[in-house]
Design a protein around this motif. Structure first.
Motif, PDB file in Angstrom:
ATOM      1  N   HIS A  14       9.071   8.110  -9.639  1.00  6.16           N
ATOM      2  CA  HIS A  14      10.138   7.116  -9.798  1.00  6.16           C
ATOM      3  C   HIS A  14      10.646   6.636  -8.435  1.00  6.16           C
ATOM      4  N   GLY A  15      10.883   7.581  -7.519  1.00  2.00           N
ATOM      5  CA  GLY A  15      11.395   7.229  -6.198  1.00  2.00           C
ATOM      6  C   GLY A  15      10.450   6.347  -5.414  1.00  2.00           C
ATOM      7  N   LEU A  20       8.697   1.106  -3.311  1.00  3.12           N
ATOM      8  CA  LEU A  20       7.681   0.063  -3.147  1.00  3.12           C
ATOM      9  C   LEU A  20       8.156  -1.284  -3.693  1.00  3.12           C
ATOM     10  N   VAL A  21       8.796  -1.275  -4.851  1.00  2.00           N
ATOM     11  CA  VAL A  21       9.317  -2.528  -5.407  1.00  2.00           C
ATOM     12  C   VAL A  21      10.372  -3.109  -4.464  1.00  2.00           C
ATOM     13  N   ASP A  22      11.215  -2.257  -3.899  1.00  2.00           N
ATOM     14  CA  ASP A  22      12.245  -2.704  -2.969  1.00  2.00           C
ATOM     15  C   ASP A  22      11.643  -3.277  -1.684  1.00  2.00           C
ATOM     16  N   LEU A  30      -2.364   2.600  -7.129  1.00  2.00           N
ATOM     17  CA  LEU A  30      -3.066   2.777  -5.851  1.00  2.00           C
ATOM     18  C   LEU A  30      -2.057   2.827  -4.708  1.00  2.00           C
ATOM     19  N   GLU A  31      -1.097   1.911  -4.705  1.00  2.00           N
ATOM     20  CA  GLU A  31      -0.079   1.900  -3.649  1.00  2.00           C
ATOM     21  C   GLU A  31       0.772   3.163  -3.692  1.00  2.00           C
ATOM     22  N   TYR A  32       1.060   3.631  -4.897  1.00  2.00           N
ATOM     23  CA  TYR A  32       1.807   4.878  -5.045  1.00  2.00           C
ATOM     24  C   TYR A  32       1.069   6.019  -4.346  1.00  2.00           C
ATOM     25  N   HIS A  33      -0.211   6.175  -4.658  1.00  2.00           N
ATOM     26  CA  HIS A  33      -0.991   7.274  -4.073  1.00  2.00           C
ATOM     27  C   HIS A  33      -1.145   7.101  -2.565  1.00  2.00           C
ATOM     28  N   GLN A  34      -1.281   5.882  -2.097  1.00  2.00           N
ATOM     29  CA  GLN A  34      -1.378   5.640  -0.656  1.00  2.00           C
ATOM     30  C   GLN A  34      -0.072   5.994   0.048  1.00  2.00           C
ATOM     31  N   TYR A  35       1.055   5.602  -0.547  1.00  2.00           N
ATOM     32  CA  TYR A  35       2.341   5.907   0.080  1.00  2.00           C
ATOM     33  C   TYR A  35       2.610   7.414   0.044  1.00  2.00           C
ATOM     34  N   LEU A  36       2.316   8.057  -1.082  1.00  2.00           N
ATOM     35  CA  LEU A  36       2.496   9.503  -1.174  1.00  2.00           C
ATOM     36  C   LEU A  36       1.657  10.206  -0.114  1.00  2.00           C
ATOM     37  N   ASN A  37       0.432   9.765   0.085  1.00  2.00           N
ATOM     38  CA  ASN A  37      -0.446  10.346   1.100  1.00  2.00           C
ATOM     39  C   ASN A  37       0.122  10.142   2.503  1.00  2.00           C
ATOM     40  N   MET A  38       0.664   8.953   2.759  1.00  2.00           N
ATOM     41  CA  MET A  38       1.254   8.675   4.059  1.00  2.00           C
ATOM     42  C   MET A  38       2.500   9.552   4.276  1.00  2.00           C
ATOM     43  N   ALA A  56       9.748  16.076  -0.426  1.00  2.00           N
ATOM     44  CA  ALA A  56       9.524  14.679  -0.821  1.00  2.00           C
ATOM     45  C   ALA A  56      10.716  14.148  -1.612  1.00  2.00           C
ATOM     46  N   VAL A  57      11.231  14.949  -2.550  1.00  2.00           N
ATOM     47  CA  VAL A  57      12.408  14.529  -3.326  1.00  2.00           C
ATOM     48  C   VAL A  57      13.608  14.353  -2.400  1.00  2.00           C
TER      49      VAL A  57
END
Length: 77
Positions: A14-15, A20-22, A30-38, A56-57
């Protein structure tokens, strides 16, 4: 107290979606997994340790991306 990992998975998903939407105006898995990886060095929550999930939280909460779920954040975070 046993950590409820799925609660952390939901909060992180959710976060990051809110972030990303913001920041870029849309969200894809895909963007979620890329950002989480970063952010964590891991591309899925399943591969993260309990400490990594908490960190992360905490990071997403500090940046203001979990405001609407603040009451759902476990006390360990």
């Amino acid at each position: 107290m046993e950590m409820k990992r799925h609660s952390y998975y939901h909060l992180i998903h959710h976060g990051i979606k809110t972030l990303l939407v913001d920041r870029i105006g849309h969200f894809t898995e895909l963007e979620y997994h890329q950002y989480l990886n970063m952010m964590t060095g891991k591309s899925t929550c399943f591969s993260m340790s309990n400490d990594e999930l908490v960190n992360a939280v905490n990071s997403l909460r500090e940046e203001g991306y979990l405001e609407d779920l603040k009451s759902s954040i476990p006390h360990e975070a």
